[in-house]
Design an enzyme around this catalytic site. Structure first.
Site, PDB file in Angstrom:
ATOM      1  NE  ARG A 102      -3.958  -2.010   2.255  1.00  0.00           N
ATOM      2  CZ  ARG A 102      -4.402  -2.697   3.316  1.00  0.00           C
ATOM      3  NH1 ARG A 102      -3.925  -2.446   4.519  1.00  0.00           N
ATOM      4  NH2 ARG A 102      -5.322  -3.610   3.157  1.00  0.00           N
ATOM      5  CB  CYS A 132     -11.423  -2.504   6.270  1.00  0.00           C
ATOM      6  SG  CYS A 132     -10.499  -3.168   7.668  1.00  0.00           S
ATOM      7  CG  HIS A 258     -14.296  -1.271  10.264  1.00  0.00           C
ATOM      8  ND1 HIS A 258     -14.485  -2.412  11.002  1.00  0.00           N
ATOM      9  CD2 HIS A 258     -13.103  -1.428   9.623  1.00  0.00           C
ATOM     10  CE1 HIS A 258     -13.469  -3.220  10.818  1.00  0.00           C
ATOM     11  NE2 HIS A 258     -12.617  -2.661   9.984  1.00  0.00           N
ATOM     12  CG  ASN A 331     -15.297  -4.974   8.241  1.00  0.00           C
ATOM     13  OD1 ASN A 331     -16.482  -4.892   8.613  1.00  0.00           O
ATOM     14  ND2 ASN A 331     -14.556  -6.021   8.531  1.00  0.00           N
TER      15      ASN A 331
HETATM   16  N1  NAP Z   1     -11.127  -8.549   7.050  1.00  0.00           N
HETATM   17  C1  NAP Z   1     -11.149  -7.286   6.668  1.00  0.00           C
HETATM   18  O1  NAP Z   1     -11.992  -6.468   7.081  1.00  0.00           O
HETATM   19  C2  NAP Z   1     -10.122  -6.805   5.665  1.00  0.00           C
HETATM   20  C3  NAP Z   1     -10.308  -5.553   5.084  1.00  0.00           C
HETATM   21  C4  NAP Z   1      -9.380  -5.059   4.161  1.00  0.00           C
HETATM   22  C5  NAP Z   1      -8.300  -5.842   3.844  1.00  0.00           C
HETATM   23  N2  NAP Z   1      -8.137  -7.072   4.419  1.00  0.00           N
HETATM   24  C6  NAP Z   1      -6.970  -7.859   4.019  1.00  0.00           C
HETATM   25  O2  NAP Z   1      -7.418  -8.890   3.136  1.00  0.00           O
HETATM   26  C7  NAP Z   1      -6.584 -10.044   3.295  1.00  0.00           C
HETATM   27  C8  NAP Z   1      -7.467 -11.253   3.587  1.00  0.00           C
HETATM   28  O3  NAP Z   1      -8.150 -11.010   4.819  1.00  0.00           O
HETATM   29  P1  NAP Z   1      -9.289 -11.989   5.380  1.00  0.00           P
HETATM   30  O4  NAP Z   1      -9.915 -11.224   6.473  1.00  0.00           O
HETATM   31  O5  NAP Z   1     -10.121 -12.542   4.289  1.00  0.00           O
HETATM   32  O6  NAP Z   1      -8.378 -13.184   6.001  1.00  0.00           O
HETATM   33  P2  NAP Z   1      -8.810 -14.671   6.326  1.00  0.00           P
HETATM   34  O7  NAP Z   1     -10.268 -14.772   6.561  1.00  0.00           O
HETATM   35  O8  NAP Z   1      -7.894 -15.115   7.402  1.00  0.00           O
HETATM   36  O9  NAP Z   1      -8.470 -15.487   4.960  1.00  0.00           O
HETATM   37  C9  NAP Z   1      -7.143 -15.649   4.511  1.00  0.00           C
HETATM   38  C10 NAP Z   1      -7.124 -16.281   3.125  1.00  0.00           C
HETATM   39  O10 NAP Z   1      -5.754 -16.386   2.711  1.00  0.00           O
HETATM   40  C11 NAP Z   1      -5.484 -17.733   2.340  1.00  0.00           C
HETATM   41  N3  NAP Z   1      -4.091 -18.082   2.644  1.00  0.00           N
HETATM   42  C12 NAP Z   1      -3.482 -18.005   3.845  1.00  0.00           C
HETATM   43  N4  NAP Z   1      -2.198 -18.436   3.723  1.00  0.00           N
HETATM   44  C13 NAP Z   1      -2.032 -18.792   2.430  1.00  0.00           C
HETATM   45  C14 NAP Z   1      -0.945 -19.319   1.672  1.00  0.00           C
HETATM   46  N5  NAP Z   1       0.243 -19.572   2.239  1.00  0.00           N
HETATM   47  N6  NAP Z   1      -1.132 -19.576   0.357  1.00  0.00           N
HETATM   48  C15 NAP Z   1      -2.319 -19.324  -0.237  1.00  0.00           C
HETATM   49  N7  NAP Z   1      -3.406 -18.827   0.418  1.00  0.00           N
HETATM   50  C16 NAP Z   1      -3.242 -18.558   1.736  1.00  0.00           C
HETATM   51  C17 NAP Z   1      -6.435 -18.550   3.177  1.00  0.00           C
HETATM   52  O11 NAP Z   1      -6.567 -19.839   2.591  1.00  0.00           O
HETATM   53  P3  NAP Z   1      -6.907 -21.149   3.494  1.00  0.00           P
HETATM   54  O12 NAP Z   1      -8.386 -21.106   3.735  1.00  0.00           O
HETATM   55  O13 NAP Z   1      -6.484 -22.264   2.606  1.00  0.00           O
HETATM   56  O14 NAP Z   1      -6.113 -21.019   4.752  1.00  0.00           O
HETATM   57  C18 NAP Z   1      -7.697 -17.700   3.074  1.00  0.00           C
HETATM   58  O15 NAP Z   1      -8.319 -17.914   1.833  1.00  0.00           O
HETATM   59  C19 NAP Z   1      -5.592  -9.704   4.398  1.00  0.00           C
HETATM   60  O16 NAP Z   1      -4.400  -9.190   3.844  1.00  0.00           O
HETATM   61  C20 NAP Z   1      -6.303  -8.598   5.162  1.00  0.00           C
HETATM   62  O17 NAP Z   1      -5.400  -7.747   5.853  1.00  0.00           O
HETATM   63  C21 NAP Z   1      -9.030  -7.581   5.300  1.00  0.00           C
END
Ligand code: NAP
Length: 355
Positions: A102, A132, A258, A331
Site C-alpha cells: 500500500r 478497511c 466499521h 469492512n
Molecule cells: N477482514 C477485513 O476487514 C479486511 C479488510 C481489508 C483488507 N483485508 C486484508 O485482506 C486479506 C485477507 O483477509 P481476510 O480477512 O479474508 O483473512 P482470512 O479470513 O484469514 O483469509 C485468509 C485467506 O488467505 C489464504 N491463505 C493463507 N495463507 C495462504 C498461503 N500460504 N497460500 C495461499 N493462500 C493462503 C487462506 O486460505 P486457506 O483457507 O487455505 O487457509 C484464506 O483464503 C488480508 O491481507 C487482510 O489484511 C481484510
C-alpha cells in the site's frame, strides 16, 4: 460468451474477504471469463460456488497464473509480499488487498470514487486497495475535500471483529457464547477471568462485553499499525502528503461494519447545508441524517450494503472550519472485496475484447 472476457484468479477465495468476493463476482457476472479459485494447500480440492457453479479450489503455485489476466490477492501480507510479484512477472495484473504494497511508491493505492486515474500507472504491475478503516472514511471525506480542502482529521474507530479475519469472528462468537446470560461485566476483570485462556483470539483483551483500544501491531511511540495506516493511506489516496491525521482504533463487539467518529478540519469555512448536499450526491455515499427521527447509521443496519453511510453531520461548535461526522462502512464489502472488485473491473476495461 465468457471466452472473450479477461480471465481472473481469486487468491484467498476461502477467507472472509474471499467469501464476499465470490458473492460480488456472482452479482457482477458479465465482467470475467474463466475464474480460478486459489488458496493454501489446506483448502486445495474444496468446492466453492461462484456465479452459480461449483468450482474446485486450487493450491497457490506459479502455474496457476498461466493465462490469468487479473489476479485478486485476498491473503495475509506475507503471502501477498511473496506471490504478487511472481504473478505480476507472468504478466498478470495484481489487485492486492493486503498491506504489503500500500505504501510502495511504485504501487498505486486506489479508491475508484476518489482517484480512479491512479490505477493506470502501475510500474510493478500491482495495484493496492486501502485498509478497511481508511475505506470506511475516505469516500465521504474525499467528497468533502473536493470542495472545502481537508487539512486535518481526528478519527476514533469502532471496528468490527471481522477486520481481524475469520479468527476475529470466531473469537467473538466463542466469547459471546461464554458470557451470554451471565451477570458478568460488573466487577473489574470478571470477563477476562471468566473467559480464561483466550489463546487464538487476535484481540489484546476480551472483545465480548468490552471494547479494545488496540488494532494491529506496535508501530512505535505508542501508535498501532492500524492507526498509522489510516494516516499514511489517506495522505496517499488524497495526494496530500502534509495532511494531519490522528486516529485511535478500537475493536467493538460487532461482526462486520466499521464505524468512525470523525472531526474534519478544512481550509475553507463550512456551510453545513452545502456539506449535506455534497454528501447526499457523492458517489458511493448515503447521507442518513435525521437524528431526532432516529435516522443515523449503525453497523447492524449498514452491514451487507455497499455504500459508506454518513450521519450526525454538524459544524464544529468552536471552529467554523470544522465538521463532525459519524460514518459506517461494511469492512468486508467497500472496506475490502467491493473496492478490489471495482479496481479490477476498471482494469478489465483495458483488455481488448477477444473473440
Ligand atoms: N477482514 C477485513 O476487514 C479486511 C479488510 C481489508 C483488507 N483485508 C486484508 O485482506 C486479506 C485477507 O483477509 P481476510 O480477512 O479474508 O483473512 P482470512 O479470513 O484469514 O483469509 C485468509 C485467506 O488467505 C489464504 N491463505 C493463507 N495463507 C495462504 C498461503 N500460504 N497460500 C495461499 N493462500 C493462503 C487462506 O486460505 P486457506 O483457507 O487455505 O487457509 C484464506 O483464503 C488480508 O491481507 C487482510 O489484511 C481484510
Amino acid at each position: 460468451m465468457t471466452a472473450c472476457r479477461p480471465s481472473l484468479a481469486v487468491v484467498g477465495a476461502t477467507g472472509a474477504i474471499g467469501g464476499v468476493m465470490l458473492q460480488i463476482l456472482s452479482q457482477h457476472a458479465d465482467v470475467w471469463g474463466e475464474v480460478k479459485l486459489i488458496a493454501s494447500p489446506r483448502s486445495a480440492g474444496r468446492k466453492l460456488v461462484v456465479r452459480g457453479e461449483e468450482s474446485e479450489v486450487l493450491e497457490l503455485t506459479e502455474d496457476v497464473f498461466d493465462d490469468v489476466d487479473v489476479a485478486l490477492f485476498l491473503v495475509p501480507d506475507e503471502v501477498s509480499a511473496q506471490w504478487a510479484p511472481i504473478a505480476a512477472a507472468k504478466g498478470t495484473v495484481v489487485i492486492d488487498d493486503s498491506a504489503a504494497f500500500r505504501l510502495d511508491a511504485d504501487v498505486p493505492l486506489v479508491v475508484p470514487e476518489i482517484n480512479p486515474h491512479a490505477v493506470r500507472i502501475r510500474p510493478r504491475g500491482i495495484v493496492a486497495s486501502p485498509n478497511c478503516t481508511t475505506l470506511a472514511l475516505i469516500v465521504a471525506v474525499g467528497a468533502l475535500h473536493a470542495e472545502f480542502g481537508v487539512r486535518e482529521l481526528v478519527v476514533s474507530s469502532y471496528q468490527a471483529v471481522s477486520g481481524a479475519g475469520r479468527e476475529g469472528v470466531a473469537a467473538l462468537r466463542e466469547q459471546l457464547s461464554m458470557v451470554a446470560g451471565t451477570e458478568l461485566g460488573t466487577k473489574p476483570g470478571d470477563v477476562r477471568r471468566a473467559l480464561g485462556d483466550t489463546e487464538g483470539s487476535p484481540f489484546a483483551a476480551p472483545v465480548a462485553l468490552n471494547v479494545v483500544p488496540w488494532a494491529g501491531t506496535e508501530a512505535g511511540d505508542g501508535w498501532s499499525s492500524e492507526e498509522l495506516a489510516i494516516r499514511e493511506e489517506c495522505r496517499k489516496v488524497l495526494d496530500l502528503p502534509g495532511l494531519r491525521v490522528a486516529a485511535t482504533c478500537v475493536y467493538v463487539p460487532v461482526v462486520a461494519t466499521h464505524s468512525m467518529s470523525v472531526h474534519a478540519r478544512f481550509e475553507n469555512e463550512i456551510a453545513v447545508d452545502r456539506a449535506h448536499e455534497i454528501l447526499a450526491t457523492a458517489p458511493g455515499v448515503v447521507l442518513y441524517d435525521s437524528p431526532a427521527a432516529g435516522d443515523f447509521p449503525t453497523p447492524s443496519d449498514v452491514v451487507g450494503t455497499d455504500p459508506t453511510w454518513v450521519g450526525r453531520v454538524r459544524r464544529s461548535l468552536d471552529d467554523p472550519r470544522g465538521l463532525e461526522l459519524f460514518v459506517c462502512g461494511d469492512n468486508l464489502r467497500k472496506g475490502a472485496a467491493l473496492n478490489v472488485a471495482q479496481i479490477a473491473e476498471s482494469v478489465a476495461a483495458e483488455f481488448p475484447q477477444r473473440s
